[in-house]
Design an enzyme around this catalytic site. Structure first.
Site, PDB file in Angstrom:
ATOM      1  N   SER A  43       0.504  -1.346   0.032  1.00 14.86           N
ATOM      2  CA  SER A  43       0.451   0.247  -0.003  1.00 14.86           C
ATOM      3  C   SER A  43       0.576   0.921  -0.233  1.00 14.86           C
ATOM      4  CB  SER A  43      -1.366   0.012   1.055  1.00 14.86           C
ATOM      5  OG  SER A  43      -0.097   0.235   1.702  1.00 14.86           O
ATOM      6  N   SER A 137       9.346   4.437  18.309  1.00 18.54           N
ATOM      7  CA  SER A 137       9.688   5.308  17.629  1.00 18.54           C
ATOM      8  C   SER A 137      10.487   6.602  19.211  1.00 18.54           C
ATOM      9  CB  SER A 137       8.477   6.110  16.942  1.00 18.54           C
ATOM     10  OG  SER A 137       9.848   7.686  16.857  1.00 18.54           O
ATOM     11  N   TYR A 162      -0.839   8.401  15.302  1.00 17.03           N
ATOM     12  CA  TYR A 162       0.939   7.724  15.256  1.00 17.03           C
ATOM     13  C   TYR A 162       1.314   7.440  15.688  1.00 17.03           C
ATOM     14  CZ  TYR A 162       5.033   7.498  13.375  1.00 17.03           C
ATOM     15  OH  TYR A 162       5.895   6.129  13.244  1.00 17.03           O
ATOM     16  N   LYS A 166       1.981   4.067  18.544  1.00 17.24           N
ATOM     17  CA  LYS A 166       3.477   3.611  18.885  1.00 17.24           C
ATOM     18  C   LYS A 166       3.266   3.147  20.447  1.00 17.24           C
ATOM     19  CE  LYS A 166       6.019   3.353  14.721  1.00 17.24           C
ATOM     20  NZ  LYS A 166       5.862   1.971  13.524  1.00 17.24           N
TER      21      LYS A 166
HETATM   22  C1  UD1 Z   1       8.747  12.967  12.721  1.00 11.85           C
HETATM   23  C2  UD1 Z   1       7.434  12.080  13.663  1.00 11.85           C
HETATM   24  C3  UD1 Z   1       7.794  11.194  14.138  1.00 11.85           C
HETATM   25  C4  UD1 Z   1       8.505  10.482  13.184  1.00 11.85           C
HETATM   26  C5  UD1 Z   1       9.399  10.759  12.094  1.00 11.85           C
HETATM   27  C6  UD1 Z   1       9.510   9.380  11.119  1.00 11.85           C
HETATM   28  C7  UD1 Z   1       6.397  15.069  14.036  1.00 11.85           C
HETATM   29  C8  UD1 Z   1       5.854  15.816  14.834  1.00 11.85           C
HETATM   30  N1  UD1 Z   1       7.482  13.373  14.092  1.00 11.85           N
HETATM   31  O1  UD1 Z   1       9.651  13.094  13.123  1.00 11.85           O
HETATM   32  O2  UD1 Z   1       6.273  11.229  14.801  1.00 11.85           O
HETATM   33  O3  UD1 Z   1       8.560   8.839  13.776  1.00 11.85           O
HETATM   34  O4  UD1 Z   1       8.581  11.905  12.080  1.00 11.85           O
HETATM   35  O5  UD1 Z   1      10.380   9.605  10.358  1.00 11.85           O
HETATM   36  O6  UD1 Z   1       6.066  14.794  12.588  1.00 11.85           O
HETATM   37  N2  UD1 Z   1      11.673  19.899   8.044  1.00 11.85           N
HETATM   38  C9  UD1 Z   1      11.460  21.087   7.733  1.00 11.85           C
HETATM   39  N3  UD1 Z   1      10.646  21.086   6.718  1.00 11.85           N
HETATM   40  C10 UD1 Z   1      11.138  20.239   6.518  1.00 11.85           C
HETATM   41  C11 UD1 Z   1      10.297  19.153   6.821  1.00 11.85           C
HETATM   42  C12 UD1 Z   1      10.257  19.051   8.455  1.00 11.85           C
HETATM   43  O7  UD1 Z   1      11.713  22.021   8.247  1.00 11.85           O
HETATM   44  O8  UD1 Z   1       9.883  19.822   5.477  1.00 11.85           O
HETATM   45  C13 UD1 Z   1      11.504  19.914   9.913  1.00 11.85           C
HETATM   46  C14 UD1 Z   1      11.235  19.745  11.106  1.00 11.85           C
HETATM   47  O9  UD1 Z   1      10.740  21.114  12.146  1.00 11.85           O
HETATM   48  C15 UD1 Z   1      12.024  18.911  12.202  1.00 11.85           C
HETATM   49  C16 UD1 Z   1      13.192  18.273  11.113  1.00 11.85           C
HETATM   50  O10 UD1 Z   1      13.181  19.259  10.187  1.00 11.85           O
HETATM   51  O11 UD1 Z   1      12.440  19.825  13.727  1.00 11.85           O
HETATM   52  C17 UD1 Z   1      12.931  17.239  11.523  1.00 11.85           C
HETATM   53  O12 UD1 Z   1      11.693  16.298  10.998  1.00 11.85           O
HETATM   54  P1  UD1 Z   1      10.882  15.317   9.968  1.00 11.85           P
HETATM   55  O13 UD1 Z   1      11.974  14.668   9.499  1.00 11.85           O
HETATM   56  O14 UD1 Z   1       9.268  15.164   9.410  1.00 11.85           O
HETATM   57  O15 UD1 Z   1      11.210  14.287  11.384  1.00 11.85           O
HETATM   58  P2  UD1 Z   1      10.357  14.802  12.962  1.00 11.85           P
HETATM   59  O16 UD1 Z   1       9.518  15.812  12.505  1.00 11.85           O
HETATM   60  O17 UD1 Z   1      11.455  14.064  13.645  1.00 11.85           O
END
Ligand code: UD1
Length: 351
Positions: A43, A137, A162, A166
């Site tokens: 999926s 996680s 989500y 976990k």
């Molecule tokens: C997220 C999930 C977490 C999950 C994990 C899987 C949330 C709150 N948490 O972790 O539960 O287990 O993914 O990998 O969503 N960021 C940007 N721009 C973007 C995307 C992210 O600036 O386009 C920043 C975020 O604010 C953060 C960091 O990058 O500071 C990492 O983000 P991300 O890769 O989405 O992971 P998590 O949020 O840590």
């Protein structure tokens, strides 16, 4: 002990084995000599990953792999899989994983992730298999009071369905062991898995707009998206952007193989953090990826994303001490391998 088995005599069922972390773990298991059975409903994964696994591990090792296209919620299908294979242990990756989507589809997330786990462990019990490694996680730590996070750090309320799945599946697996001490449960709390197989044959292939930072950055690098959106530069961190413990998916995969060896002959419930112990900011990631792909990647600062924590990173001493596992790769390796994958497969497996 009587239930200790060599890898070549051990059959491992990998749910979600065609997905990002699952596929890399399957490669490591086959290279480690295990017999592997994948169950995946595809999926959120491509069947093409199976050819890539074959190419990486070669004919000999891939003869030890079988694949079933089925939903882990499908009890009859699971029964067939357990009837046809002498499954000793299960690594349970399968599940929905988009944080934002889980907020708008709580029923789907709770019923899929929790329902399928209950079906799985029930079928396992019926077949006398009581050994499971679960993909948990760092999200279960919520907004931490202190860093680094050890396995003793308190679990905090999740900020989305989500995360709650976990959180609750950890509790459910713990309850199984309370009821029947023959269960052998390992909860692996992943920090932020990124990177790809160094061959460029396997990597992360999210459907639609990536929610996570790395796949988004990689798609900017390859020209599929204009610029990176940095969610907040006013956090209490050195450069104001969020800090995470990014871990190479190959290190994470090796952590599962280490966990299987460690749990051999044991019973109980054990938690391990799988991270590197290092925190890296969003801007540092953009810089590292720019170096890997050879061009300055454009970005724009946006407001904070609701539910994001300021910083988290792991204390990995327990995994090192108990399982002899330690991350080998740094951020430059992770960005290099992710770039190799993305540049060779600009549209992922379908490209
Ligand atoms: C997220 C999930 C977490 C999950 C994990 C899987 C949330 C709150 N948490 O972790 O539960 O287990 O993914 O990998 O969503 N960021 C940007 N721009 C973007 C995307 C992210 O600036 O386009 C920043 C975020 O604010 C953060 C960091 O990058 O500071 C990492 O983000 P991300 O890769 O989405 O992971 P998590 O949020 O840590």
């Amino acid at each position: 002990m009587s239930n200790q088995k060599a890898p070549q005599d051990t059959c491992v069922l990998v749910t979600g084995g065609a997905g990002f972390i699952g596929s890399h773990t399957v490669v490591k298991l086959l290279e480690g000599g295990y017999q592997v059975v994948i169950v995946d409903d595809l999926s959120n994964a491509s069947e093409r990953v199976l050819d890539r696994i074959d190419r990486i591990v070669g004919e000999d090792a891939s003869s030890r792999l079988s694949f079933y296209r089925a939903d882990v919620n499908d009890r009859e299908a699971l029964d067939v899989i357990f009837d046809e294979n002498p499954i000793d242990r299960v690594i349970h990756f399968a599940g929905f994983k988009a944080v934002g989507e889980s907020v708008s589809k709580p029923i789907e997330y709770y019923s899929n992730n929790i329902g399928s786990t209950l079906t799985l462990v029930d079928v396992m019990r019926d077949h006398g298999c009581k050994s499971i490694v679960f993909s948990s996680s760092a999200t279960v730590y919520g907004d931490p009071d202190a860093l680094p996070l050890t396995e003793q750090s308190p679990k905090k309320p999740a900020t989305n369905p989500y995360g709650w799945t976990k959180w609750m599946i950890e509790e459910i697996l713990g309850s199984l062991h309370t009821a029947d001490p023959a269960w052998n449960v390992v909860l692996l709390r992943y920090f932020n898995p990124i990177g790809a197989h160094p061959s460029g044959l396997m990597g992360e292939d999210p459907k639609g707009i990536p929610n996570n930072l790395l796949p988004y950055v990689a798609q900017v690098a390859v020209g599929r998206r204009d610029r990176v959106h940095v969610f907040g530069d006013d956090y209490d961190t050195p450069d104001g952007t969020g800090v995470r413990d990014y871990i190479h998916v190959m290190d994470l995969a090796a952590g599962h193989v280490a966990a299987l060896a460690w749990m051999d002959g044991r019973t109980g419930v054990e938690v391990f953090n799988l991270g590197t112990g290092n925190g890296t900011s969003v801007l540092e990631i953009i810089e590292a990826f720019s170096a890997a792909c050879g061009r300055e990647l454009p970005y724009v600062i946006e407001p904070r994303r609701p539910g994001d924590v300021t910083a988290n990173y792991a204390d990995c001493a327990k995994a090192r001490r108990e399982m002899g596992w330690e991350a080998q790769f740094g951020i430059a390796d992770m960005c290099r391998d992710s770039w190799t994958w993305q540049s060779h497969n600009p549209n992922g497996y379908e490209g």
